[in-house]
Design a protein around this motif. Sequence first.
Motif, PDB file in Angstrom:
ATOM      1  N   ARG A 168       0.834  -1.210   0.000  1.00 31.76           N
ATOM      2  CA  ARG A 168       0.000   0.000   0.000  1.00 31.76           C
ATOM      3  C   ARG A 168       0.864   1.254   0.000  1.00 31.76           C
ATOM      4  NH1 ARG A 168      -2.720   0.582   4.556  1.00 31.76           N
ATOM      5  NH2 ARG A 168      -2.253  -1.358   5.636  1.00 31.76           N
ATOM      6  N   LEU A 169       1.972   1.214   0.754  1.00 34.19           N
ATOM      7  CA  LEU A 169       2.853   2.378   0.813  1.00 34.19           C
ATOM      8  C   LEU A 169       3.548   2.609  -0.525  1.00 34.19           C
ATOM      9  CD1 LEU A 169       3.567   4.476   2.950  1.00 34.19           C
ATOM     10  CD2 LEU A 169       5.615   3.143   3.476  1.00 34.19           C
ATOM     11  N   SER A 170       3.867   1.518  -1.242  1.00 36.25           N
ATOM     12  CA  SER A 170       4.430   1.654  -2.591  1.00 36.25           C
ATOM     13  C   SER A 170       3.464   2.414  -3.486  1.00 36.25           C
ATOM     14  CB  SER A 170       4.688   0.272  -3.208  1.00 36.25           C
ATOM     15  OG  SER A 170       5.741  -0.384  -2.586  1.00 36.25           O
ATOM     16  N   PHE A 171       2.188   2.106  -3.317  1.00 33.71           N
ATOM     17  CA  PHE A 171       1.162   2.769  -4.116  1.00 33.71           C
ATOM     18  C   PHE A 171       1.105   4.252  -3.785  1.00 33.71           C
ATOM     19  CE2 PHE A 171      -2.561   0.618  -6.373  1.00 33.71           C
ATOM     20  CZ  PHE A 171      -2.547   1.583  -7.371  1.00 33.71           C
ATOM     21  N   VAL A 172       1.148   4.572  -2.493  1.00 35.10           N
ATOM     22  CA  VAL A 172       1.131   5.978  -2.071  1.00 35.10           C
ATOM     23  C   VAL A 172       2.287   6.729  -2.723  1.00 35.10           C
ATOM     24  CG1 VAL A 172       1.396   7.539  -0.113  1.00 35.10           C
ATOM     25  CG2 VAL A 172      -0.017   5.497   0.127  1.00 35.10           C
ATOM     26  N   LYS A 173       3.477   6.157  -2.634  1.00 36.84           N
ATOM     27  CA  LYS A 173       4.675   6.820  -3.160  1.00 36.84           C
ATOM     28  C   LYS A 173       4.569   7.028  -4.669  1.00 36.84           C
ATOM     29  CE  LYS A 173       9.723   6.619  -2.933  1.00 36.84           C
ATOM     30  NZ  LYS A 173      10.900   5.849  -2.454  1.00 36.84           N
ATOM     31  N   LEU A 174       4.077   6.005  -5.367  1.00 36.43           N
ATOM     32  CA  LEU A 174       3.949   6.107  -6.813  1.00 36.43           C
ATOM     33  C   LEU A 174       2.942   7.183  -7.216  1.00 36.43           C
ATOM     34  CD1 LEU A 174       4.524   5.025  -9.672  1.00 36.43           C
ATOM     35  CD2 LEU A 174       2.706   3.349  -9.299  1.00 36.43           C
ATOM     36  N   LEU A 175       1.775   7.197  -6.560  1.00 34.26           N
ATOM     37  CA  LEU A 175       0.740   8.150  -6.944  1.00 34.26           C
ATOM     38  C   LEU A 175       1.119   9.578  -6.581  1.00 34.26           C
ATOM     39  CD1 LEU A 175      -2.491   6.140  -6.030  1.00 34.26           C
ATOM     40  CD2 LEU A 175      -1.432   6.432  -8.269  1.00 34.26           C
ATOM     41  N   LEU A 176       1.934   9.750  -5.543  1.00 30.53           N
ATOM     42  CA  LEU A 176       2.416  11.094  -5.210  1.00 30.53           C
ATOM     43  C   LEU A 176       3.338  11.638  -6.300  1.00 30.53           C
ATOM     44  CD1 LEU A 176       3.124  10.725  -1.377  1.00 30.53           C
ATOM     45  CD2 LEU A 176       1.357  12.145  -2.429  1.00 30.53           C
ATOM     46  N   LYS A 177       4.022  10.723  -7.011  1.00 26.99           N
ATOM     47  CA  LYS A 177       4.923  11.153  -8.092  1.00 26.99           C
ATOM     48  C   LYS A 177       4.156  11.604  -9.330  1.00 26.99           C
ATOM     49  CE  LYS A 177       8.833   8.164  -6.837  1.00 26.99           C
ATOM     50  NZ  LYS A 177       9.634   6.976  -7.223  1.00 26.99           N
ATOM     51  N   LYS A 178       2.934  11.081  -9.519  1.00 27.20           N
ATOM     52  CA  LYS A 178       2.067  11.421 -10.662  1.00 27.20           C
ATOM     53  C   LYS A 178       2.762  11.244 -12.022  1.00 27.20           C
ATOM     54  CE  LYS A 178      -0.582  14.977  -8.200  1.00 27.20           C
ATOM     55  NZ  LYS A 178       0.370  15.435  -7.195  1.00 27.20           N
ATOM     56  N   PRO A 179       3.307  10.067 -12.313  1.00 29.75           N
ATOM     57  CA  PRO A 179       3.917   9.872 -13.638  1.00 29.75           C
ATOM     58  C   PRO A 179       2.847   9.890 -14.727  1.00 29.75           C
ATOM     59  CG  PRO A 179       3.784   7.800 -12.456  1.00 29.75           C
ATOM     60  CD  PRO A 179       3.385   8.858 -11.482  1.00 29.75           C
ATOM     61  N   PRO A 180       3.182  10.365 -15.939  1.00 27.45           N
ATOM     62  CA  PRO A 180       2.194  10.421 -17.027  1.00 27.45           C
ATOM     63  C   PRO A 180       1.691   9.053 -17.485  1.00 27.45           C
ATOM     64  CG  PRO A 180       4.064  11.851 -17.486  1.00 27.45           C
ATOM     65  CD  PRO A 180       4.449  11.026 -16.303  1.00 27.45           C
ATOM     66  N   LEU A 181       2.469   7.981 -17.198  1.00 27.17           N
ATOM     67  CA  LEU A 181       2.035   6.632 -17.561  1.00 27.17           C
ATOM     68  C   LEU A 181       2.221   5.707 -16.363  1.00 27.17           C
ATOM     69  CD1 LEU A 181       1.077   4.426 -19.452  1.00 27.17           C
ATOM     70  CD2 LEU A 181       3.379   4.293 -20.424  1.00 27.17           C
ATOM     71  N   LEU A 182       1.108   5.223 -15.826  1.00 28.16           N
ATOM     72  CA  LEU A 182       1.114   4.313 -14.676  1.00 28.16           C
ATOM     73  C   LEU A 182       0.998   2.877 -15.161  1.00 28.16           C
ATOM     74  CD1 LEU A 182      -1.325   5.756 -11.965  1.00 28.16           C
ATOM     75  CD2 LEU A 182       1.105   5.307 -11.681  1.00 28.16           C
ATOM     76  N   LEU A 183       1.901   2.019 -14.707  1.00 26.61           N
ATOM     77  CA  LEU A 183       1.832   0.589 -14.980  1.00 26.61           C
ATOM     78  C   LEU A 183       1.611  -0.121 -13.649  1.00 26.61           C
ATOM     79  CD1 LEU A 183       4.862   0.305 -17.445  1.00 26.61           C
ATOM     80  CD2 LEU A 183       2.462   0.694 -18.006  1.00 26.61           C
ATOM     81  N   LEU A 184       0.481  -0.761 -13.487  1.00 29.29           N
ATOM     82  CA  LEU A 184       0.089  -1.334 -12.200  1.00 29.29           C
ATOM     83  C   LEU A 184      -0.066  -2.847 -12.307  1.00 29.29           C
ATOM     84  CD1 LEU A 184      -2.717   1.251 -11.318  1.00 29.29           C
ATOM     85  CD2 LEU A 184      -0.275   1.411 -10.829  1.00 29.29           C
ATOM     86  N   ASP A 185       0.642  -3.571 -11.452  1.00 30.36           N
ATOM     87  CA  ASP A 185       0.573  -5.028 -11.439  1.00 30.36           C
ATOM     88  C   ASP A 185      -0.181  -5.478 -10.194  1.00 30.36           C
ATOM     89  OD1 ASP A 185       0.905  -7.671 -11.923  1.00 30.36           O
ATOM     90  OD2 ASP A 185       3.084  -7.702 -11.834  1.00 30.36           O
TER      91      ASP A 185
END
Length: 638
Positions: A168-185
């Motif tokens: 869950r924390l990995s998700f928080v960190k990723l979404l805070l970065k707001k990359p233009p292309l999200l790849l979610l596994d």
Amino acid sequence: MIIAQGHDLEQRFGATPLFSNVNFTIENNARIGLVGPNGVGKTTLLKIMTGKQEATHGEFTVNKGIELGYIAQEHDFDESKSIWDEMITVFQPLIDQGKQLEQLQYAVADHPEDQDLLKKLDQAQFSFEQAGGYTYQAEMKSMLNGFNFPQAAWQKQIASLSGGEKTRLSFVKLLLKKPPLLLLDEPTNYLDLDTLDWLEAFLKNYPGAIVTVSHDQYFLDHLATQIFELNHGALTIFKGNYSQYLAQRELRDQQQEAAFEKQQEEIKRQEEFIQKNIVRASTTKQAQSRRKALEKMDLIDPPKHSGKVRISFKSARPSGKEVLILKDLTIGYPDKVMLRDIDFQINKGDRVAVIGPNGIGKSTLLKTVVKQLEPKGGSIKYGASLDIGYYDQELQGLDYSKTVIDTIWDKHRDMDEKDIRSILASFLFTAKDIDKKVSQLSGGQRARLTLTVLSMEHDNFLLMDEPTNHLDIEAKEVLEKALASYDGTLLFVSHDRYFINQLANKIVAVRDGHAKIYEGNYSYYLDEKAKQAQAEAEKAPAAPQLVKTSDSKLSYQEQKKRDSEKRKLQRLVDQAEQQLAELEAKEADIQQQMADPAIAADFSKLGPLQEDLTAVQEELEKVSAQWEENSLKLEDFD
């Protein structure tokens, strides 16, 4: 606008191709669900897209300036840091920008007459504000709360977190970065229902493109607008969400089946003609011509969506009408109470889903019902002629030292080996698989073996704890259909909202140490929650509709009540007017402070003042609305 594309991608392991000739494009606002059975290469394809793995052939290209964000089961943390300190590293460039702005502010304070410096400061402040310099901490707090990390946990060391918490924390960190292309596994793994609802709402409005591998049909139905199906070494693209994809796929398979059968009939007809006429001198040339035409024919393959798990559950005998009655039940462990005052009844044929946040006591409830744990209070009454089967989400009912076939055979000594192999084959265990030890199986294979064992017990009351964990999306569909046609009673814990919605006729929602019953499926539960939220928002009782009438026509008691209501409204109006005066004074004071050149040049002081001003103005708007509402009600008494 296309921001990325895959061209002729192929991945081989030795001489065996996993997939080949994979071509696709990704638009800047895409919402793509990547689906297919376990083992077909979905995660491999994502890793090729991130550059973590190199394709055997072909390439994946991303437009210049497009950053990719990838979340998988691995975690990229400094585990010695606290949650807050690790998350704030995302904003280090912004923090550095703030420090540069602060230095510029000091320079302006030393040289207030320097117009060039003032211009630079103005530009720097604007840039800092646009980048979120004054709001990033509020954004962090919102995101952490959304992913169920309350403020009390922000100083916890990451090393102390569980695997699910780290995901869950990995998700928080990723979404805070707001990359233009999200790849979610598999982004929905380890998330409870509240977090899933929050995440869906967030991702719907996400400003970039999203590609997600998921076995969560509800998630894909609410997010995806395209489905990429990876299966049998090929990628097929469908428009729409997952349910629309299923409908399109079924239609395609029906059409392919019809075309395949028609071609097979034609081949059979031509072969019969060839056999009859190849030896006759008068017709041999015609037969030879047809044989050549057959050899050149492009053969149609049969539909490939076969080989599904074949699951069925059937009870050996019917249970009584009343299956389970829980009365004032308290459950937990010797040193801890999990849930109190549980009251509900399950009748024959019910499909009851237990939902709620992780760690709140859902599994504890099932373990108490199957007598693995003693109740701490209250009572459990079991119905007549009850045969209970239990599916444990940890799959601890399996002996990891046994082989697959012995797992079944040890329980059913009177069965022929041929019959056991046939049953295991229906659960997609190959001849090689059945001689493997349970310890050698994947999570999905162990889940299917546990379901195999359970299906052979023929119980009339099934308790299932997260039965869809480890199953791919097609296996979940089969399990859902099997349980829908099951002739017994079902009590299950799940985070799979589609699975719950399709099966449940009752919802037991567990929260804050208590359980509440909803007589319907998941959609009904959501509707009821929305109604409750609306009712709470409208808690203030509406003013009674007063009929204009002369005082002489009112009784003494009615007049007394009316005067009391009028005085109460007058007090509310007077209080609101006093509050408005105080808030307006506070607003003017803050605005005066912000106008001070020394503060205007110091963002560390200006930022908090801006937050205070916003809060005061919001309160002003709220109190003003209350004053207007009560003033209008007061007019009805005149």
